[in-house]
Design a protein around this motif. Structure first.
Motif, short mmCIF file in Angstrom:
data_model
loop_
_atom_site.label_atom_id
_atom_site.label_comp_id
_atom_site.label_asym_id
_atom_site.label_seq_id
_atom_site.Cartn_x
_atom_site.Cartn_y
_atom_site.Cartn_z
N HIS A 689 0.84 -1.21 0.00
CA HIS A 689 0.00 0.00 0.00
C HIS A 689 0.86 1.25 0.00
O HIS A 689 0.63 2.19 -0.78
CB HIS A 689 -0.92 0.00 1.22
CG HIS A 689 -1.59 1.33 1.45
ND1 HIS A 689 -1.06 2.27 2.30
CD2 HIS A 689 -2.71 1.87 0.92
CE1 HIS A 689 -1.83 3.34 2.29
NE2 HIS A 689 -2.84 3.12 1.48
N ASP A 690 1.89 1.30 0.88
CA ASP A 690 2.76 2.47 0.94
C ASP A 690 3.50 2.67 -0.39
O ASP A 690 3.66 3.80 -0.86
CB ASP A 690 3.78 2.31 2.08
CG ASP A 690 3.13 2.42 3.45
OD1 ASP A 690 1.94 2.78 3.51
OD2 ASP A 690 3.82 2.16 4.46
N LEU A 691 3.95 1.57 -0.98
CA LEU A 691 4.64 1.65 -2.26
C LEU A 691 3.72 2.26 -3.32
O LEU A 691 4.14 3.12 -4.12
CB LEU A 691 5.10 0.26 -2.70
CG LEU A 691 5.82 0.16 -4.04
CD1 LEU A 691 7.15 0.90 -4.00
CD2 LEU A 691 6.04 -1.30 -4.43
N TYR A 692 2.49 1.84 -3.32
CA TYR A 692 1.51 2.36 -4.27
C TYR A 692 1.34 3.87 -4.10
O TYR A 692 1.36 4.63 -5.07
CB TYR A 692 0.19 1.63 -4.07
CG TYR A 692 -0.97 2.16 -4.88
CD1 TYR A 692 -1.11 1.83 -6.23
CD2 TYR A 692 -1.93 2.99 -4.30
CE1 TYR A 692 -2.17 2.31 -6.97
CE2 TYR A 692 -2.99 3.48 -5.04
CZ TYR A 692 -3.11 3.14 -6.36
OH TYR A 692 -4.17 3.62 -7.10
N VAL A 693 1.18 4.32 -2.87
CA VAL A 693 0.99 5.75 -2.59
C VAL A 693 2.21 6.54 -3.02
O VAL A 693 2.11 7.58 -3.69
CB VAL A 693 0.68 5.98 -1.10
CG1 VAL A 693 0.65 7.47 -0.78
CG2 VAL A 693 -0.65 5.34 -0.72
N PHE A 694 3.41 6.08 -2.63
CA PHE A 694 4.63 6.81 -2.96
C PHE A 694 4.90 6.83 -4.47
O PHE A 694 5.39 7.83 -5.01
CB PHE A 694 5.82 6.21 -2.22
CG PHE A 694 5.75 6.37 -0.72
CD1 PHE A 694 5.17 7.49 -0.15
CD2 PHE A 694 6.26 5.40 0.13
CE1 PHE A 694 5.09 7.65 1.22
CE2 PHE A 694 6.19 5.55 1.50
CZ PHE A 694 5.61 6.67 2.04
N LYS A 695 4.60 5.75 -5.14
CA LYS A 695 4.80 5.71 -6.59
C LYS A 695 3.87 6.70 -7.29
O LYS A 695 4.25 7.33 -8.28
CB LYS A 695 4.56 4.29 -7.12
CG LYS A 695 5.67 3.31 -6.80
CD LYS A 695 6.95 3.60 -7.61
CE LYS A 695 6.81 3.21 -9.06
NZ LYS A 695 8.07 3.43 -9.80
N GLN A 696 2.65 6.84 -6.79
CA GLN A 696 1.71 7.80 -7.38
C GLN A 696 2.24 9.22 -7.22
O GLN A 696 2.19 10.03 -8.16
CB GLN A 696 0.34 7.67 -6.71
CG GLN A 696 -0.39 6.37 -7.00
CD GLN A 696 -0.93 6.32 -8.42
OE1 GLN A 696 -0.88 7.29 -9.17
NE2 GLN A 696 -1.44 5.16 -8.81
N VAL A 697 2.76 9.54 -6.03
CA VAL A 697 3.31 10.87 -5.80
C VAL A 697 4.55 11.08 -6.66
O VAL A 697 4.76 12.16 -7.25
CB VAL A 697 3.64 11.07 -4.30
CG1 VAL A 697 4.31 12.43 -4.07
CG2 VAL A 697 2.38 10.97 -3.45
N GLN A 698 5.40 10.05 -6.74
CA GLN A 698 6.61 10.14 -7.56
C GLN A 698 6.26 10.40 -9.03
O GLN A 698 6.85 11.28 -9.68
CB GLN A 698 7.42 8.85 -7.43
CG GLN A 698 8.71 8.86 -8.23
CD GLN A 698 9.45 7.54 -8.15
OE1 GLN A 698 9.06 6.63 -7.40
NE2 GLN A 698 10.51 7.39 -8.92
N HIS A 699 5.32 9.65 -9.55
CA HIS A 699 4.90 9.81 -10.94
C HIS A 699 4.35 11.23 -11.18
O HIS A 699 4.63 11.85 -12.20
CB HIS A 699 3.84 8.77 -11.28
CG HIS A 699 3.29 8.90 -12.67
ND1 HIS A 699 4.00 8.56 -13.81
CD2 HIS A 699 2.08 9.36 -13.11
CE1 HIS A 699 3.26 8.80 -14.88
NE2 HIS A 699 2.09 9.28 -14.49
#
Length: 823
Positions: A689-699
């Motif tokens: 879940h955290d990876l998903y959130v951080f990847k969205q912000v990174q993108h």
């Protein structure tokens, strides 16, 4: 009129004797304030005759109608009500009954279950609709046991005690724990109090007599783990904040805390601190879980536990206690003890909060870690259950100095604890108890003003050679009753001064002395009442000034009555506008205070959308750094099984190397907190879940890289490092779940992909950087246009950032060869 029930003997209305005896709760009755009300139950008194076998008869109250029941409930304040009512009366009066706050459970006892289940559907307070008495008693037994659970979070007073607002109560508990001058007489009174709680339980009296004869302070932990009468009384007194019982059992509370302190001190004197995480399983209500979540989301997510809290090193054992009971939610608490905390306590000469591994002292033989009173925790994370799984709550043990407690606080608290005069110590405890009771029952407290005055006085001339209780009395500025005690004590001290007695008739000498004491209101007023006031019989300027000064001093300690009296006397000498205004103000009727409203948490969430974009970016950067520090300090140390107290910062390369070592160890060792299957599944889903959130912000942020800006470069660096670390943790959890220890088998049946939603849900957003905010993109573009370009000449090796990590290449190669041979 009560619902009609057949008068003939109905076996469904009879509870077998052996069932009642197995449900016996009478041994706990004297520690909890609850009543069972029977309303309109006409079954030849079968139920009212059966229940005394389970609970004490004085707790059972039958009524013919709802009106009489409600009148009784309103008379027994602070008492919880379990209400058993007939179907017809329940249906007719359900709205009124649900509105009664003291009623925590309603039980519909009827002949037509299906009829009454229809209208009770969705009403939370209705615990069951039954026609079978055994089923009714069974559910009642569960609910009463649940009400007397060890760690409730639903009571308003408990909730207040959980936060750092309850300073009087926390100081009271600290003093109780650390006061070592308990005598044999105080212990004898404690055991007599035990007998008073079980006056008619012969076998319990026998146990009390035996323990009193054999009692040794060094066996306090063992007695606590026995689940004996001593444990039950103390634990429930702490749970309901019954300060009278806590005071009676203070000798045992001190002995238990002192033994924990010795073990805690020994642990931190050793070369290694190996306890990284402990666990506690418990069923919570949705309301309790929501409360913890609200604390977690507040600006200051700190809780202070005011009971002895039992935890275990074995997550499997804790999970056994996290079973669901009816409408309860199974919950597993993971408590993290970081290197930062350990390093701080290694260099601490005195420990204000303690915990210890008590396995060797426990009567249960479990891997138990016990936390003493007033332990501070940060609520790091609260995850609601998904697909019928357990809720997970992560707490971090923190130093109490990070809260409202300062070095000065503990110096003063230790002085109170070491008071040797029994009378003085008793008076001090009375001050703490009275103010703690007021503090827990209302939203207002005079702690801040009182503590500020006490702190400022501490170590000054005002406290020299003054008894402790006098110093504390004199620091109250908003309670004339406590100030009055200080005034009377100061009078006795003044009467013992020969110089003052010799000048008893000298107004000029006394007035000069009076003015010199103005910074000390209660001492100043003691001199005024004892010596000066009888001399204020003339209309001189000196008398006028003396009366005005006394009036202002009385007003400063909230003694309005005496202030008015002085000002009126002064006005009879000289009518001055200022004094007239004081009189007018004091004669005004006091404003009616508004009833306090319950607050879920003190700190409200901030609306970050109203902040400038630069501040939101700063919040994001700090949050990412905090998350990275947390993964390094907690998750990585547990999963990698790193036991040394090294620095918390780890690089991506550290993660990769340590994970390889951890995988190798996993294949040859038994289950632990690191590779426990249920915990790994929870961590796997959390990291995904955290990876998903951080990847969205990174993108999202990478789309604004046309012009390099320092703050964005820093945020993207942190995001890339976090993503890499999370990938390592996810892979490690996958290996732990799929590669069984000591078995050459790969099992993917337990592996499941989390249900990740799209950006439209709040759970997938960071509150200070919500990608659903329509203005965020425009604000960011505008910010970038106004910002100067960053210097891009410096390159950073992301995989080695923050710390470098050395690892023998040959060791890694050998490990990979071993993995390949197994797979």
């Amino acid at each position: 009129m009560a619902e009609s029930i057949m008068t003939a003997r109905d076996e469904t209305r009879h509870v077998p004797t052996n069932t009642l005896h197995s449900f016996n709760l009478k041994i706990c009755d004297n520690m909890d304030e609850y009543i069972v009300c029977l309303v309109g139950i006409n079954d030849n008194e079968d139920l009212s005759k059966s229940l005394p076998a389970m609970i004490s008869a004085d707790r059972i109250h039958p009524f013919d109608n709802v009106t009489a029941t409600r009148e009784y409930i309103h008379k027994v304040e602070n008492t919880k009500i379990f209400l058993i009512i007939s179907g017809k009366l329940g249906k007719d009066y359900i709205n009124e009954l649900v509105g009664e706050q003291q009623i925590i459970g309603i039980y519909i006892y009827c002949k037509e279950e299906e009829v009454h289940k229809t209208w009770t559907e969705g009403i939370e307070k209705v615990r069951c609709v039954v026609s079978n008495a055994e089923q009714l008693v069974g559910r009642l037994h569960i609910d009463i046991k649940q009400f007397t659970s060890r760690w409730p979070l639903d009571e308003k007073s408990v909730r207040k005690a959980l936060t750092d607002d309850a300073q009087w109560y926390h100081l009271f508990l600290y003093v109780i724990c650390n006061h070592s001058l308990y005598t044999d007489d105080s212990r004898a009174k404690m055991f007599q109090a035990c007998r008073n709680y079980y006056p008619k339980v012969a076998h319990q009296i026998k146990q009390i007599d035996k323990l009193e004869e054999e009692y040794k302070p060094c066996n306090a932990i063992r007695e606590y783990t026995k689940d004996s009468f001593l444990y039950r009384i103390v634990n429930r007194a702490l749970r309901i904040q019954d300060m009278q019982i806590i005071t009676e059992f203070a000798p045992y509370i001190h002995d238990l805390h002192a033994q924990l302190y010795q073990l805690h001190e020994k642990y931190y004197l050793s070369s290694k601190q190996t306890i990284r995480s402990v666990y506690r399983g418990q069923a919570l209500s949705l309301d309790e879980l929501n409360y913890l979540k609200s604390i977690c989301q507040s600006r200051r997510p700190i809780i202070i536990l005011t009971s002895f809290i039992s935890t275990t090193l074995d997550p499997g054992l804790a999970l056994g206690f996290a079973s669901a009971e009816h409408d309860q939610i199974p919950c597993l608490f993971e408590i993290i003890i970081t290197n930062e905390y350990n390093n701080e306590h290694q260099h601490t000469p005195a420990h204000e909060q303690v915990f210890a591994n008590i396995s060797q002292y426990s009567a249960m033989g479990e891997k138990e870690v016990l936390f003493s009173l007033v332990s501070h925790f940060r609520v790091e994370r609260v995850d609601y259950p998904v697909d019928g799984c357990r809720a997970m709550v992560t707490l971090e043990l923190i130093s109490d100095r990070q809260g409202a407690c300062t070095q000065n606080y503990f110096q003063i608290a230790d002085t109170i604890s070491k008071e040797t005069n029994p009378q003085v110590f008793g008076d001090v405890l009375h001050i703490l108890k009275e103010n703690a009771a007021d503090e827990l029952q209302s939203e207002t407290t005079n702690w801040k003003q009182w503590w500020s005055r006490l702190s400022s006085k501490w170590g000054t001339r005002e406290t020299d050679n003054r008894p402790l209780h006098l110093i504390m009395y004199s620091c109250f500025t908003d309670n004339p009753d406590w100030s009055r005690k200080a005034i009377e004590m100061n009078k006795a001290i003044l009467r013992a001064e020969s110089e003052i007695e010799a000048n008893r008739s000298s107004f000029s000498y006394l007035f000069k002395r009076f003015n010199s004491l103005r910074p000390m209101p209660t001492e100043c007023l003691a001199l005024f009442e004892e010596y000066l006031e009888p001399l204020c019989k003339t209309n001189s300027n000196e008398v006028y000034e003396c009366l005005c000064s006394a009036g202002y001093t009385y007003n400063n300690i909230s003694d309005k009555e005496n202030a008015l009296k002085c000002f009126e006397k002064a006005s009879s000498i000289k009518r001055m506008p200022e004094i007239q205004n004081q009189i007018k103000h004091l004669k005004k009727p006091p404003k009616q205070s508004k009833p306090s409203q319950s607050r879920e948490v003190v700190q409200m969430k901030q609306d970050y959308t109203k902040l400038p974009i630069r501040k939101r970016l700063d919040h994001l950067l700090e949050y990412l750094r905090q998350r990275q520090r947390w993964y390094d300090a907690a998750d990585a140390k547990i999963l990698f099984r790193r036991s040394e107290n090294s620095r918390d910062g780890l690089s991506v390369n550290d993660y990769r190397c340590y994970s390889l070592s951890a995988m190798k160890r996993h294949l040859s060792t038994s289950i632990s907190a690191a590779n426990h299957e249920d915990l790994c599944l929870w961590r796997y889903e959390k990291y995904t879940h955290d990876l998903y959130v951080f990847k969205q912000v990174q993108h999202f942020l990478e789309s604004f890289q046309d012009k390099p800006v320092s703050i964005l470069e820093s945020i993207l660096l942190e995001l890339r490092i976090l993503v890499k670390k999370l990938n390592v943790l996810i892979v490690l959890c996958t290996v732990y779940m799929c590669c069984k220890s000591r078995h050459q088998v790969i099992d993917t049946t337990k592996l499941r992909f989390p249900k990740l939603t799209n950006l439209g849900t709040e759970r997938e957003q960071l509150e200070f950087f919500d990608l659903r905010d329509e203005k965020l993109s425009d604000n960011l573009k505008e910010f970038i246009l106004k910002s100067s370009a960053a210097n891009s000449s410096v390159t950073i090796d992301e995989d080695s950032w923050k710390y470098s990590s050395a690892q023998d290449d040959q060791t890694i190669s050998n490990f990979l060869d071993e993995i390949n041979s197994i797979v």
